[in-house]
Scaffold this active site. Structure first.
Site, PDB file in Angstrom:
ATOM      1  N   SER A   1       1.753  -9.793  -0.918  1.00  0.00           N
ATOM      2  CA  SER A   1       1.412  -8.367  -0.796  1.00  0.00           C
ATOM      3  C   SER A   1       1.723  -7.764   0.564  1.00  0.00           C
ATOM      4  O   SER A   1       1.937  -6.557   0.674  1.00  0.00           O
ATOM      5  CB  SER A   1      -0.056  -8.152  -1.139  1.00  0.00           C
ATOM      6  OG  SER A   1      -0.890  -8.993  -0.359  1.00  0.00           O
TER       7      SER A   1
ATOM      8  N   LYS B   1       0.812  -1.228   0.000  1.00  0.00           N
ATOM      9  CA  LYS B   1       0.000   0.000   0.000  1.00  0.00           C
ATOM     10  C   LYS B   1       0.845   1.277   0.000  1.00  0.00           C
ATOM     11  O   LYS B   1       0.469   2.284  -0.578  1.00  0.00           O
ATOM     12  CB  LYS B   1      -0.936   0.000   1.209  1.00  0.00           C
ATOM     13  CG  LYS B   1      -1.978  -1.111   1.110  1.00  0.00           C
ATOM     14  CD  LYS B   1      -3.366  -0.594   1.372  1.00  0.00           C
ATOM     15  CE  LYS B   1      -4.410  -1.619   0.964  1.00  0.00           C
ATOM     16  NZ  LYS B   1      -4.299  -2.885   1.732  1.00  0.00           N
TER      17      LYS B   1
ATOM     18  N   GLU C   1      -9.749   6.526   3.459  1.00  0.00           N
ATOM     19  CA  GLU C   1     -10.644   5.542   4.054  1.00  0.00           C
ATOM     20  C   GLU C   1      -9.812   4.315   4.372  1.00  0.00           C
ATOM     21  O   GLU C   1      -8.779   4.081   3.733  1.00  0.00           O
ATOM     22  CB  GLU C   1     -11.762   5.171   3.074  1.00  0.00           C
ATOM     23  CG  GLU C   1     -11.402   4.096   2.043  1.00  0.00           C
ATOM     24  CD  GLU C   1     -10.318   4.500   1.056  1.00  0.00           C
ATOM     25  OE1 GLU C   1     -10.167   5.701   0.811  1.00  0.00           O
ATOM     26  OE2 GLU C   1      -9.624   3.603   0.522  1.00  0.00           O
TER      27      GLU C   1
END
Ligand SMILES: *Cc1c(COP(=O)(O)O)cnc(C)c1O
Length: 427
Positions: free
Chosen positions: A390, A92, A114
């Site tokens: 990830s 991210k 968010e």
């Protein structure tokens, strides 16, 4: 597929994507699109992005050969792209840095985001601390309860966390609330979206920032294949690239540079939860239908009246009723295939990778690992499966401990005594 050049100027991936926003946001979206177009072609912007990825995130992340696991399975070699080694523990951060640099260029001192599991919130709070930006994170109040360590992490980093009490009090409600904030404060606020969703240009922009993952793989695979003495698939490429799909950003990041290499199979793994036909899953591409969600047209989990249905996954990061519009297009065009992995299979893969390789994966990433574990034995040992790992599983150990029984944490010497791990329920 050599001419893959999507989306078009208005953000369309075939019939998907586009920009469905209220009139109050039209100006903000136009401004963002123009600013991103400039930065995309600006070498100074790209240099700064690369500098941050190298020195703050720790890129490039390595590709690792899971040798013991591959040997046990007796089929294809499993390779892991180690996004779990990034600062803040997942992919991210790549996208968040790109968008925060853009916010700075646009002169916006306030950032909103968010978050569901809290990983995007933590990445955003991190980069806002790094650049001295004000940071407000919207989070469903249910998720605030379930993810208390990440809530505290965001507060440590100086962010304001706003619990959202509407709807099911989870990610989609947080997204609605963030959009509402943006409408009100658009003059001085930049909205950092955490996946390849939202109105154009977000799906394209987030994909571009995350594509560093796949570009590094293109560069690293020749050396890895040479080391293993393997031929590669129609060039120095893996036979299969596999990634989990929540909104779809880590998958788009590793898929995108491989799209023009049609011999490389692209597989996206959705959360099948309690089973694809159980009604308790988050498999938007496999069980959803085309509709509009959060500013774009894509596959959405909805009932006959077009109402968003409740989703379920063991992994909060995959628990989203929509998916990025580019995945909708890759599915319809047949360039990528999408499969489901259940909670149970993901949990088994989580434990197996930890025990055989010394790597504790995020529960999200465990879905991709589970598919590789199932598929490797059906392939030849000279073939390769490249898994996008990830994120790391630190954030998930409380969930896993709860599911495994609390004594999972105990050394043999403490068995039988009731040892309760602090925060075990909510971690
Ligand atoms: C958020 C998250 C995901 C899901 O998001 P995508 O946009 O689908 O990548 C997957 N893995 C990890 C570790 C995450 O934190």
């Amino acid at each position: 597929m050599h001419a893959y050049d999507l989306p078009d100027a208005r953000g369309h991936f075939g019939p998907y994507g586009g920009s469905f926003v209220s009139e109050t946001l039209t100006h903000a979206i136009d401004e963002l699109r123009a600013a991103y177009e400039r930065c995309r072609r600006d070498p100074a912007f790209q240099r700064e992005f690369e500098h941050e990825l190298k020195h703050f995130v720790g890129r490039p992340s390595p590709i690792y050969h899971a040798q013991r696991l591959s040997r046990e399975l007796g089929g294809a070699q499993i390779l892991l792209k180690r996004e779990d080694l990034n600062h803040t523990g997942a992919h991210k951060i790549n996208n968040v840095i790109g968008q925060a640099l853009l916010a700075r260029r646009m002169g916006k001192p306030r950032v909103i985001a968010e978050t569901g599991a809290g990983q995007h919130g933590v990445a955003t709070a991190t980069i806002c601390a790094r650049y001295g930006l004000e940071c407000v994170v919207y989070m469903g109040s249910e998720d605030v309860k379930r993810q208390s360590p990440n809530v505290y992490r965001m507060k440590l980093l100086g962010a304001t966390v706003v619990p959202v009490e509407s709807g099911s009090r989870t990610l989609k409600d947080a997204l609605n609330e963030a959009l509402r904030d943006w409408v009100t404060n658009v003059e001085h606020t930049f909205y950092i979206i955490g996946t390849v969703a939202g109105p154009h240009p977000y799906p394209m922009m987030v994909r571009d920032f995350q594509s560093v993952i796949g570009r590094e793989c293109l560069q690293q695979m020749p050396e890895m294949l040479a080391e293993l003495g393997l031929p590669g698939c129609g060039g120095p490429h893996p036979d299969v690239v596999v990634a989990c799909v929540g909104g779809g950003s880590n998958a788009m990041g590793i898929f995108h540079p491989y799209i023009p290499h049609p011999q490389v199979r692209l597989v996206g793994v959705e959360a099948a939860g309690a089973g694809l036909d159980s009604g308790r899953h988050a498999a938007s591409l496999q069980r959803g239908a085309p509709g509009v969600l959060h500013g774009n047209r894509t596959y959405v989990l909805q009932n006959a009246d077009g109402q968003i249905t409740e989703t379920h996954s063991i992994s909060a990061g995959l628990d989203y009723p929509g998916v990025g519009p580019e995945h909708a297009w890759l599915k319809d065009s047949g360039r990528a295939e999408y499969v489901g992995v259940t909670d149970e299979e993901a949990l088994a893969a989580f434990h197996r990778l930890a025990r055989t390789e010394g790597i504790i994966p995020a529960l999200e990433s465990s879905h991709a690992v589970a598919w590789a574990i199932k598929t490797a034995p059906t392939m030849r040992p000279d073939q390769t499966i490249l898994v996008n790992l990830s994120g790391r599983g630190d954030k998930d150990i409380g969930t896993v401990a709860d599911l495994s029984g609390a004594d999972f944490y105990c050394r043999p010497s403490c068995r039988g005594q009731s040892v309760k791990v602090a925060g075990g329920g909510a971690a």
